[in-house]
Design a protein around this motif. Structure first.
Motif, PDB file in Angstrom:
ATOM      1  N   GLN A 114      48.069  33.566  35.164  1.00  0.00           N
ATOM      2  CA  GLN A 114      46.930  33.839  34.290  1.00  0.00           C
ATOM      3  C   GLN A 114      47.347  34.642  33.068  1.00  0.00           C
ATOM      4  OE1 GLN A 114      44.136  32.527  34.219  1.00  0.00           O
ATOM      5  NE2 GLN A 114      42.442  33.889  33.747  1.00  0.00           N
ATOM      6  N   ALA A 115      48.527  35.289  33.145  1.00  0.00           N
ATOM      7  CA  ALA A 115      49.087  36.089  32.041  1.00  0.00           C
ATOM      8  C   ALA A 115      48.190  37.250  31.621  1.00  0.00           C
ATOM      9  CB  ALA A 115      49.390  35.208  30.827  1.00  0.00           C
ATOM     10  N   ASN A 116      47.420  37.758  32.571  1.00  0.00           N
ATOM     11  CA  ASN A 116      46.588  38.934  32.265  1.00  0.00           C
ATOM     12  C   ASN A 116      46.464  39.884  33.460  1.00  0.00           C
ATOM     13  OD1 ASN A 116      44.865  37.582  33.984  1.00  0.00           O
ATOM     14  ND2 ASN A 116      43.204  37.322  32.496  1.00  0.00           N
ATOM     15  N   GLY A 117      47.310  39.684  34.468  1.00  0.00           N
ATOM     16  CA  GLY A 117      47.316  40.592  35.605  1.00  0.00           C
ATOM     17  C   GLY A 117      46.350  40.261  36.721  1.00  0.00           C
ATOM     18  N   GLU A 118      45.578  39.191  36.588  1.00  0.00           N
ATOM     19  CA  GLU A 118      44.639  38.843  37.662  1.00  0.00           C
ATOM     20  C   GLU A 118      45.396  38.416  38.920  1.00  0.00           C
ATOM     21  OE1 GLU A 118      41.833  35.955  36.259  1.00  0.00           O
ATOM     22  OE2 GLU A 118      40.868  37.372  34.878  1.00  0.00           O
TER      23      GLU A 118
ATOM     24  N   LEU B  24      46.944  31.713  57.828  1.00  0.00           N
ATOM     25  CA  LEU B  24      45.744  31.461  57.031  1.00  0.00           C
ATOM     26  C   LEU B  24      45.955  32.023  55.635  1.00  0.00           C
ATOM     27  CD1 LEU B  24      42.796  30.636  56.533  1.00  0.00           C
ATOM     28  CD2 LEU B  24      42.096  32.820  57.552  1.00  0.00           C
ATOM     29  N   CYS B  25      45.829  31.151  54.639  1.00  0.00           N
ATOM     30  CA  CYS B  25      45.904  31.557  53.235  1.00  0.00           C
ATOM     31  C   CYS B  25      44.481  31.643  52.691  1.00  0.00           C
ATOM     32  CB  CYS B  25      46.708  30.539  52.438  1.00  0.00           C
ATOM     33  SG  CYS B  25      48.427  30.391  52.974  1.00  0.00           S
ATOM     34  N   LEU B  26      44.123  32.794  52.177  1.00  0.00           N
ATOM     35  CA  LEU B  26      42.785  33.035  51.661  1.00  0.00           C
ATOM     36  C   LEU B  26      42.820  33.152  50.149  1.00  0.00           C
ATOM     37  CD1 LEU B  26      41.647  35.745  54.238  1.00  0.00           C
ATOM     38  CD2 LEU B  26      40.757  33.409  54.099  1.00  0.00           C
ATOM     39  N   GLN B  27      41.767  32.648  49.509  1.00  0.00           N
ATOM     40  CA  GLN B  27      41.576  32.840  48.068  1.00  0.00           C
ATOM     41  C   GLN B  27      40.216  33.498  47.831  1.00  0.00           C
ATOM     42  OE1 GLN B  27      41.790  29.092  48.843  1.00  0.00           O
ATOM     43  NE2 GLN B  27      43.876  29.639  49.465  1.00  0.00           N
ATOM     44  N   GLU B  28      40.102  34.137  46.680  1.00  0.00           N
ATOM     45  CA  GLU B  28      38.881  34.835  46.269  1.00  0.00           C
ATOM     46  C   GLU B  28      38.465  35.868  47.322  1.00  0.00           C
ATOM     47  OE1 GLU B  28      34.806  33.831  43.744  1.00  0.00           O
ATOM     48  OE2 GLU B  28      35.791  32.207  44.854  1.00  0.00           O
TER      49      GLU B  28
ATOM     50  N   MET C 239      36.573  43.459  43.297  1.00  0.00           N
ATOM     51  CA  MET C 239      35.386  42.624  43.019  1.00  0.00           C
ATOM     52  C   MET C 239      35.681  41.170  42.658  1.00  0.00           C
ATOM     53  SD  MET C 239      33.120  45.382  40.870  1.00  0.00           S
ATOM     54  CE  MET C 239      31.741  44.247  40.684  1.00  0.00           C
ATOM     55  N   HIS C 240      36.854  40.862  42.128  1.00  0.00           N
ATOM     56  CA  HIS C 240      37.098  39.504  41.646  1.00  0.00           C
ATOM     57  C   HIS C 240      38.431  38.971  42.178  1.00  0.00           C
ATOM     58  CE1 HIS C 240      33.796  39.873  38.788  1.00  0.00           C
ATOM     59  NE2 HIS C 240      34.300  41.029  38.405  1.00  0.00           N
ATOM     60  N   HIS C 241      38.524  37.652  42.254  1.00  0.00           N
ATOM     61  CA  HIS C 241      39.783  36.958  42.515  1.00  0.00           C
ATOM     62  C   HIS C 241      40.414  37.436  43.841  1.00  0.00           C
ATOM     63  CE1 HIS C 241      38.756  36.282  38.417  1.00  0.00           C
ATOM     64  NE2 HIS C 241      39.272  37.419  37.984  1.00  0.00           N
ATOM     65  N   GLY C 242      41.711  37.572  43.879  1.00  0.00           N
ATOM     66  CA  GLY C 242      42.404  38.063  45.062  1.00  0.00           C
ATOM     67  C   GLY C 242      42.842  36.953  46.004  1.00  0.00           C
TER      68      GLY C 242
ATOM     69  N   ASP D 151      41.522  48.144  50.999  1.00  0.00           N
ATOM     70  CA  ASP D 151      40.253  47.890  51.686  1.00  0.00           C
ATOM     71  C   ASP D 151      40.222  46.548  52.404  1.00  0.00           C
ATOM     72  OD1 ASP D 151      39.264  50.332  50.841  1.00  0.00           O
ATOM     73  OD2 ASP D 151      38.283  49.503  49.061  1.00  0.00           O
ATOM     74  N   PHE D 152      41.317  45.827  52.387  1.00  0.00           N
ATOM     75  CA  PHE D 152      41.370  44.546  53.097  1.00  0.00           C
ATOM     76  C   PHE D 152      41.214  44.796  54.606  1.00  0.00           C
ATOM     77  CE2 PHE D 152      43.427  40.905  55.097  1.00  0.00           C
ATOM     78  CZ  PHE D 152      42.984  39.845  54.327  1.00  0.00           C
ATOM     79  N   PRO D 153      40.417  43.992  55.301  1.00  0.00           N
ATOM     80  CA  PRO D 153      40.146  44.238  56.730  1.00  0.00           C
ATOM     81  C   PRO D 153      41.324  43.836  57.625  1.00  0.00           C
ATOM     82  CG  PRO D 153      38.983  42.274  56.010  1.00  0.00           C
ATOM     83  CD  PRO D 153      39.594  42.872  54.778  1.00  0.00           C
ATOM     84  N   GLU D 154      42.410  44.576  57.514  1.00  0.00           N
ATOM     85  CA  GLU D 154      43.612  44.250  58.283  1.00  0.00           C
ATOM     86  C   GLU D 154      43.383  44.358  59.789  1.00  0.00           C
ATOM     87  OE1 GLU D 154      47.163  46.232  57.173  1.00  0.00           O
ATOM     88  OE2 GLU D 154      46.725  46.211  55.027  1.00  0.00           O
TER      89      GLU D 154
END
Length: 268
Positions: free
Chosen positions: A87-91, A34-38, A66-69, A45-48
């Motif tokens: 994104q060239a900004n580390g997101e 399963l590939c997840l976005q956002e 809080m954002h993206h991921g 803190d990911f619910p492993e």
């Protein structure tokens, strides 16, 4: 005969808030990967744990507060972890791995979350729109240099065809369906001759949506959908794809994501 490898993609819009939905999806659909976005969570803190209890012991995470991921959770081993900053900004918007299929073939799996691009389709007044176009250009440059069988999937945040939206006429100037976004996505597709699996199995103009706005009072009745989520494959992987579908009922679950998951099955 070997069973196909089942790969799912889902913009979950906060994995912790919708943990119960992901657990239900995994229990009912039993994807291998399963590939997840956002995901909207830092890696620590990911619910492993809850996913390991369901057999998803291999996890590659690329999160932020809080954002993206993005994340890939799997019943099978994942190797060659890679994160590209389109994104060239580390997101945190990309994570890629190598996987081995049921027939022993090795394939790259790239999970991407393209920026939404804000509300106004003009980069001069809306920098987020410009960032989206530049993100797609960096993906295009990367695609031109690809060598080897690859699956790229995720929330592309673009509905490219007229039949990918509930009303082409009403949405033609709406971000996600503007001419320039469609043009940039086509350039990305052409850069590697990517094959759009959704439209391989459901040729246009057949109805095929993956996203319905939270603003709709009754999303299923109004059905004002868009096809923002995609699974593409390298040309040499087309014959390995055995099925594809959108799991629309998930959009009607309690506290749903505005996206429905996609599932494709592969033999390689």
């Amino acid at each position: 005969m070997a069973a196909p490898l089942k790969i799912a993609s889902w913009n979950i819009n906060s994995v912790r808030f919708r943990l119960a939905s992901v657990q239900r999806f995994l229990a009912e659909e039993q994807p291998d990967i399963l590939c997840l976005q956002e995901t909207k969570v830092i890696d620590n803190d990911f619910p492993e744990g809850p996913f390991r209890q369901l057999g998803y012991n291999f996890q590659k995470l690329h999160g932020q507060p809080m954002h993206h991921g993005v994340a890939i959770i799997s019943k099978m081993r994942l190797s060659d972890d890679n994160r590209l900053d389109w994104q060239a900004n580390g997101e945190a918007r990309h994570i890629g791995v190598s996987i081995t299929g049921p027939l022993g073939g090795t394939v790259r799996l790239e999970n991407v979350y393209v920026p939404a691009g804000g509300e106004v389709p003009d980069r001069e007044v809306n920098p987020k729109f410009g960032q989206k176009l530049d993100f797609l250009e960096r993906m295009t440059q990367w695609s031109r240099g690809l060598d080897g069988r690859t699956i790229i999937l995720g929330d592309f945040n673009i509905a490219p065809l007229e039949s990918d939206v509930w009303s082409h006429k009403q949405l033609i100037n709406t971000v996600s369906h503007t001419a320039i976004e469609i043009e940039r996505l086509k350039a990305l597709q052409d850069a590697h001759n990517w094959v759009d699996i959704g439209r391989k199995f459901y040729p246009a103009p057949e109805r095929l949506y993956t996203w319905w706005s939270y603003r709709a009072r009754d999303w299923s009745v109004s059905d004002k959908g868009r096809r923002l989520d995609h699974i593409w494959v390298s040309p040499d992987l087309v014959e390995a794809v055995k099925s594809h579908r959108v799991v629309e009922p998930c959009r009607g679950w309690a506290q749903p994501s505005d996206h429905a998951p996609l599932i494709s099955e592969f033999l390689f």
